[in-house]
Scaffold this motif. Structure first.
Motif, PDB file in Angstrom:
ATOM      1  N   PHE A  40       1.006  -1.133   0.152  1.00 30.59           N
ATOM      2  CA  PHE A  40       0.185  -0.109  -0.277  1.00 30.59           C
ATOM      3  C   PHE A  40       0.763   1.338   0.400  1.00 30.59           C
ATOM      4  O   PHE A  40       0.535   2.243  -0.494  1.00 30.59           O
ATOM      5  CB  PHE A  40      -0.824  -0.008   0.864  1.00 30.59           C
ATOM      6  N   SER A  41       1.963   1.238   0.872  1.00 30.92           N
ATOM      7  CA  SER A  41       3.024   2.422   0.914  1.00 30.92           C
ATOM      8  C   SER A  41       3.327   2.574  -0.791  1.00 30.92           C
ATOM      9  O   SER A  41       3.628   3.730  -1.005  1.00 30.92           O
ATOM     10  CB  SER A  41       4.041   2.309   2.054  1.00 30.92           C
ATOM     11  N   LYS A  42       3.735   1.741  -1.199  1.00 34.10           N
ATOM     12  CA  LYS A  42       4.821   1.985  -2.372  1.00 34.10           C
ATOM     13  C   LYS A  42       3.343   1.853  -3.720  1.00 34.10           C
ATOM     14  O   LYS A  42       4.219   3.010  -4.714  1.00 34.10           O
ATOM     15  CB  LYS A  42       5.503   1.023  -2.913  1.00 34.10           C
ATOM     16  N   TYR A  43       2.243   1.600  -3.763  1.00 29.59           N
ATOM     17  CA  TYR A  43       1.636   1.198  -4.916  1.00 29.59           C
ATOM     18  C   TYR A  43       0.283   1.500  -3.906  1.00 29.59           C
ATOM     19  O   TYR A  43      -0.594   0.490  -3.844  1.00 29.59           O
ATOM     20  CB  TYR A  43       1.411   0.086  -5.321  1.00 29.59           C
ATOM     21  N   ALA A  44      -0.117   2.599  -3.813  1.00 31.40           N
ATOM     22  CA  ALA A  44      -1.610   3.024  -2.852  1.00 31.40           C
ATOM     23  C   ALA A  44      -3.284   2.543  -3.875  1.00 31.40           C
ATOM     24  O   ALA A  44      -3.781   2.503  -3.196  1.00 31.40           O
ATOM     25  CB  ALA A  44      -1.571   4.295  -3.131  1.00 31.40           C
ATOM     26  N   VAL A  45      -2.873   2.550  -5.573  1.00 27.52           N
ATOM     27  CA  VAL A  45      -4.051   2.238  -6.067  1.00 27.52           C
ATOM     28  C   VAL A  45      -4.564   0.578  -6.004  1.00 27.52           C
ATOM     29  O   VAL A  45      -5.477   1.077  -6.402  1.00 27.52           O
ATOM     30  CB  VAL A  45      -2.662   2.690  -7.901  1.00 27.52           C
ATOM     31  N   LEU A  46      -3.896  -0.407  -5.419  1.00 29.29           N
ATOM     32  CA  LEU A  46      -4.321  -1.540  -5.506  1.00 29.29           C
ATOM     33  C   LEU A  46      -5.280  -1.415  -4.481  1.00 29.29           C
ATOM     34  O   LEU A  46      -5.997  -2.038  -4.515  1.00 29.29           O
ATOM     35  CB  LEU A  46      -2.834  -1.998  -4.041  1.00 29.29           C
ATOM     36  N   PHE A  47      -5.391  -0.568  -3.554  1.00 31.11           N
ATOM     37  CA  PHE A  47      -5.780  -0.182  -2.284  1.00 31.11           C
ATOM     38  C   PHE A  47      -7.402  -0.154  -3.381  1.00 31.11           C
ATOM     39  O   PHE A  47      -8.397  -0.200  -2.394  1.00 31.11           O
ATOM     40  CB  PHE A  47      -5.762   0.858  -1.428  1.00 31.11           C
ATOM     41  N   PHE A  48      -7.113   0.450  -4.229  1.00 29.92           N
ATOM     42  CA  PHE A  48      -8.440   1.351  -4.072  1.00 29.92           C
ATOM     43  C   PHE A  48      -9.525   0.247  -5.463  1.00 29.92           C
ATOM     44  O   PHE A  48     -10.444   0.646  -5.707  1.00 29.92           O
ATOM     45  CB  PHE A  48      -8.474   2.840  -5.230  1.00 29.92           C
ATOM     46  N   PHE A  49      -8.702  -1.018  -6.070  1.00 28.43           N
ATOM     47  CA  PHE A  49      -9.624  -1.419  -6.700  1.00 28.43           C
ATOM     48  C   PHE A  49      -9.734  -3.216  -5.313  1.00 28.43           C
ATOM     49  O   PHE A  49     -10.138  -4.047  -6.037  1.00 28.43           O
ATOM     50  CB  PHE A  49      -7.776  -2.121  -7.670  1.00 28.43           C
ATOM     51  N   THR A  50      -9.259  -3.249  -4.944  1.00 24.15           N
ATOM     52  CA  THR A  50      -9.679  -4.010  -3.304  1.00 24.15           C
ATOM     53  C   THR A  50     -11.218  -4.527  -3.580  1.00 24.15           C
ATOM     54  O   THR A  50     -11.701  -5.124  -3.601  1.00 24.15           O
ATOM     55  CB  THR A  50      -8.633  -3.577  -2.251  1.00 24.15           C
TER      56      THR A  50
END
Length: 456
Positions: free
Chosen positions: A317-327
């Motif tokens: 999450f800290s490096k690729y915050a965009v991953l969180f939004f696709f969860t």
């Protein structure tokens, strides 16, 4: 049973209920009787369900037992229970004597055990009483629990003329004569006749000469679901029930099967929605909570599990915050695919359409999921690439989607097949159980693949 009559188109309105309540309040029995006489007994039952107990009891006491016995069968189960509590054993027995044996047994089975015996003791017809006792001995979810003793049977040694004379006495107790069953001297089922067979045959012919030996039947111990399958497969309006020695015991008619199918559909729908137990909207808060809470708790556990998984990937999450939004998207797709797969399998199991081995089913579902997943992932890849400008991120998210869909499809296929093999209702697999499990697996797979591809 009360004969069905041609009646006006029924529509339950507030005005009609108010009119009935006014006539009850005025104790205008003549006008009330005249009003209700225009309606079918099922319509009257619908009216009584809208009245309070005192008003419903007034109508029950007003009408004759031939009518009210049928009304009781059509009333809401909870309302019927209240009415029966306010009737004496003698009054219930009078209603019971007007019903077919299967309906009579159903009514009595709803009573407390001590009251059951009191009501049975008040039944004057000894044959009717004995038949009801016999039906009460069977499990309600078996052919024996569904069957009625009323039927028309003839012996193979009778002539057509003799048969016509004898069946008149039997037919008066049968609401509808779907078939005439032929038995031998040992009362074993050996064939069937239609009324057309009798009418077109010569009067001196033996029944053995004109009977149709091809007769479908069910065993008294068969499950209700097996009876449904037989009647659906052969398009039967009624099916005879026999014991292990082929002795004819009774028959099951299509109206009873429709009731069972409705109950099963209601139960499966509630299971799919995450509700255990047979409840409806009018039940108490305690009953509704008891039915809903187990699956809600499962959802809570699943949510905690998803939280723990996501917490373990904080570095991603800290490096690729965009991953969180696709969860949410990954979790939703996993749940949807799992429910789709399980629903198709559950429906197939219910209709006895699922053939072949589990492995062949899983391979087919995997190929289907891979195709659907690839099409969806291609669209998602383009979307992420355009909006985020990073090919690796787009590849990680879209690849995760394909794998998640495949796994969700396999779980949705395997779980209901496995539950069915274990004798557990597979409808459970279409509810929160499958959704929650796929959510957890989906999130785990999503972050694991993303971490692998992005080198986090």
């Amino acid at each position: 049973m009360l004969e069905e009559k041609e009646n006006i188109q029924f529509q339950l309105t507030d005005e009609l209920i108010e009119q009935v309540e006014l006539l009850i309040e005025e104790k205008n029995d003549k006008e009330l009787h005249k009003l209700l006489d225009d309606f079918h007994y099922a319509d009257i039952a619908e009216i009584l369900d809208e009245l309070n107990l005192e008003e419903a009891m007034y109508v029950i006491k007003l009408l004759d037992s031939e009518t009210t016995s049928d009304i009781l069968m059509e009333m809401d189960e909870d309302n019927r229970e209240k009415v029966l509590k306010n009737l004496s054993a003698k009054e219930i027995a009078e209603e019971i004597e007007e019903l077919d044996t299967d309906d009579a047994a159903d009514i009595i089975s709803e009573l407390p055990e001590d009251r059951q015996q009191d009501v049975i003791a008040q039944i004057e017809d000894e044959d009717h009483k004995a038949e009801i006792r016999e039906l009460l001995a069977y499990d309600e979810d078996t052919a024996g629990g569904l069957m009625a003793k009323e039927l028309v049977k003839v012996y193979e040694t009778w002539t057509v003329a003799g048969c016509m004379r004898r069946i008149r006495g039997q037919a008066k107790d049968v609401t509808r004569v779907h078939s005439i069953y032929v038995v031998d001297k040992q009362e074993r089922l050996i064939g069937r006749l239609s009324l057309k067979d009798l009418i077109t045959a010569k009067s001196d012919q033996k029944i053995a000469e004109i009977k149709n030996s091809n007769v479908d039947s069910v065993n008294v111990k068969d499950d209700a679901e097996d009876v449904i399958k037989v009647m659906q497969k052969y398009d039967l309006e009624a099916v005879p029930v026999v014991d292990d020695n082929q002795k004819l015991l009774g028959r099951i008619t299509i109206d009873d099967i429709v009731d069972v199918m409705k109950e099963e559909a209601d139960k499966d729908y509630q299971l799919a929605a995450g509700i255990t137990g047979d409840v409806d909207s009018d039940d108490s808060i305690y009953q509704l909570t008891k039915a809903r809470l187990p699956w809600l708790f499962l959802g809570l556990v699943g949510g905690v599990g998803a939280f723990l998984i996501m917490e373990g990937f904080q570095s991603a999450f800290s490096k690729y915050a965009v991953l969180f939004f696709f969860t949410p998207l990954i979790a939703a797709m996993a749940g949807n695919v799992g429910v789709q797969s399980s629903a198709i399998i559950v429906q197939g199991l219910a209709n006895d359409d699922v053939k072949g081995s589990i492995n062949s089913r899983l391979i087919k579902e995997m190929l289907l999921a891979a195709l659907n997943g690839s099409i969806l992932a291609l669209f998602l890849f383009v979307f992420v690439w355009v909006t985020q400008g990073d090919v690796n991120t787009a590849l990680a998210i879209s690849t995760s989607l394909v794998v998640v869909i495949i796994v969700a499809g396999l779980i949705g296929t395997f779980v209901p097949l496995f539950l069915n093999k274990q004798g557990i209702d597979p409808a459970i697999a279409t509810g929160p159980f499958i959704t929650t499990s796929n959510d957890i697996f989906g999130i785990l797979i999503y972050f694991w693949i993303a971490k692998l591809i992005l080198g986090i």
